[in-house]
Design an enzyme around this catalytic site. Structure first.
Site, PDB file in Angstrom:
ATOM      1  N   ARG A   1      -1.583  -6.147  -8.288  1.00 35.26           N
ATOM      2  CA  ARG A   1      -0.287  -6.969  -8.091  1.00 35.26           C
ATOM      3  C   ARG A   1       0.038  -7.945  -9.139  1.00 35.26           C
ATOM      4  NH1 ARG A   1      -2.801  -8.057  -2.096  1.00 35.26           N
ATOM      5  NH2 ARG A   1      -4.194  -8.395  -3.642  1.00 35.26           N
TER       6      ARG A   1
ATOM      7  N   SER B   1      -2.933  -7.641   3.135  1.00 41.38           N
ATOM      8  CA  SER B   1      -3.323  -7.458   4.320  1.00 41.38           C
ATOM      9  C   SER B   1      -4.037  -8.848   4.769  1.00 41.38           C
ATOM     10  CB  SER B   1      -4.501  -6.502   4.417  1.00 41.38           C
ATOM     11  OG  SER B   1      -3.905  -5.177   4.252  1.00 41.38           O
TER      12      SER B   1
ATOM     13  N   LYS C   1     -18.128  -5.997   7.661  1.00 41.70           N
ATOM     14  CA  LYS C   1     -16.945  -6.598   7.841  1.00 41.70           C
ATOM     15  C   LYS C   1     -16.273  -6.538   8.951  1.00 41.70           C
ATOM     16  CE  LYS C   1     -13.171  -7.032   4.239  1.00 41.70           C
ATOM     17  NZ  LYS C   1     -12.683  -6.254   3.399  1.00 41.70           N
TER      18      LYS C   1
ATOM     19  N   HIS D   1       1.032  -1.105   0.029  1.00 42.41           N
ATOM     20  CA  HIS D   1      -0.060  -0.071   0.067  1.00 42.41           C
ATOM     21  C   HIS D   1       0.915   1.230   0.040  1.00 42.41           C
ATOM     22  CE1 HIS D   1      -3.298  -2.747   2.311  1.00 42.41           C
ATOM     23  NE2 HIS D   1      -3.584  -2.443   1.162  1.00 42.41           N
TER      24      HIS D   1
HETATM   25  O1  PNS Z   1      -8.872  -2.914  -0.290  1.00 46.03           O
HETATM   26  P1  PNS Z   1     -10.296  -3.355  -0.522  1.00 46.03           P
HETATM   27  O2  PNS Z   1     -11.152  -3.847   0.573  1.00 46.03           O
HETATM   28  O3  PNS Z   1     -10.146  -4.460  -2.052  1.00 46.03           O
HETATM   29  O4  PNS Z   1     -11.237  -2.037  -1.136  1.00 46.03           O
HETATM   30  C1  PNS Z   1     -12.346  -2.115  -1.768  1.00 46.03           C
HETATM   31  C2  PNS Z   1     -13.008  -0.799  -2.148  1.00 46.03           C
HETATM   32  C3  PNS Z   1     -13.159  -0.260  -0.759  1.00 46.03           C
HETATM   33  C4  PNS Z   1     -12.228  -0.130  -3.088  1.00 46.03           C
HETATM   34  C5  PNS Z   1     -14.666  -1.169  -2.605  1.00 46.03           C
HETATM   35  O5  PNS Z   1     -15.209  -2.212  -1.752  1.00 46.03           O
HETATM   36  C6  PNS Z   1     -15.661   0.180  -2.709  1.00 46.03           C
HETATM   37  O6  PNS Z   1     -15.146   0.913  -3.367  1.00 46.03           O
HETATM   38  N1  PNS Z   1     -16.465   0.092  -1.829  1.00 46.03           N
HETATM   39  C7  PNS Z   1     -17.349   1.209  -1.731  1.00 46.03           C
HETATM   40  C8  PNS Z   1     -18.699   0.934  -2.285  1.00 46.03           C
HETATM   41  C9  PNS Z   1     -18.824   1.018  -3.774  1.00 46.03           C
HETATM   42  O7  PNS Z   1     -18.624   2.056  -4.316  1.00 46.03           O
HETATM   43  N2  PNS Z   1     -19.203   0.043  -4.477  1.00 46.03           N
HETATM   44  C10 PNS Z   1     -19.226  -0.131  -5.849  1.00 46.03           C
HETATM   45  C11 PNS Z   1     -17.915  -0.454  -6.088  1.00 46.03           C
HETATM   46  S1  PNS Z   1     -17.916  -0.971  -8.283  1.00 46.03           S
END
Ligand code: PNS
Length: 165
Positions: free
Chosen positions: A90, A128, A42, A18
């Protein structure tokens, strides 16, 4: 006008992968907002407040801000007047899910562009989820996370300092 990008995620916890993306992003934008998703559904190891504090301490600067968001990412990006969303990739396996999200976000909000950045290959296997698993089973995560995160993991898990550097 400030060129601002949002780097969203769970960051539970922040890894060196990150950090690498934050550094690369901050060379491309005037400001990178590391935005932690607040998702009560979560289960997480660290609270949102703890994650904020860690990121601010390790990566915070006048070009790197830390914030939290809930709801749709694109709504948050527009509210923060950001022109881009940064996501780290990645391996090829990340790409399918990331492409789906990027295209959905574009459909919801065409004004916000998603930018995929590649972290250093040294972190291509660091996540993570695996860091938490390794640390909770007594393995060393030295070099995969910032020293502050190692410290917090030890405190959370009640494990002694690693003997391996
Ligand atoms: O690090 P992560 O957990 O893979 O991040 C995922 C994240 C936070 C980027 C994604 O879950 C997100 O954007 N959530 C917010 C809700 C949203 O906008 N959903 C539609 C995405 S297409």
């Amino acid at each position: 006008m400030t060129r601002r990008a949002i780097y969203p995620g769970s960051f539970d916890p922040l890894t060196n992968g990150h950090l690498d993306i934050i550094e690369r992003g901050s060379r491309l934008f005037d400001e990178v907002v590391v935005a932690i998703l607040v998702n009560p559904a979560k289960q997480s190891m660290f609270t949102v407040e703890e994650r904020c504090e860690i990121i601010a301490e390790v990566a915070g600067s006048d070009r790197v801000r830390v914030d939290t968001f809930h709801g749709l990412l694109v709504h948050y990006a527009v509210a923060r007047q950001a022109t881009a969303i940064i996501r780290g990739i990645r391996a090829v396996s990340d790409y399918e899910y990331e492409l789906q999200m990027a295209l959905m976000n574009r459909r919801l909000e065409p004004r916000v562009e998603t930018l995929f950045l590649m972290s250093s290959d040294a972190y291509s296997y660091v996540s993570s989820r695996l860091v938490k698993e390794v640390a909770s089973l007594g393995g060393s995560v030295t070099g995969m996370v910032p020293p502050l995160v190692e410290e917090r993991l030890r405190a959370r898990l009640g494990t002694p300092p690693s003997t391996k550097d």
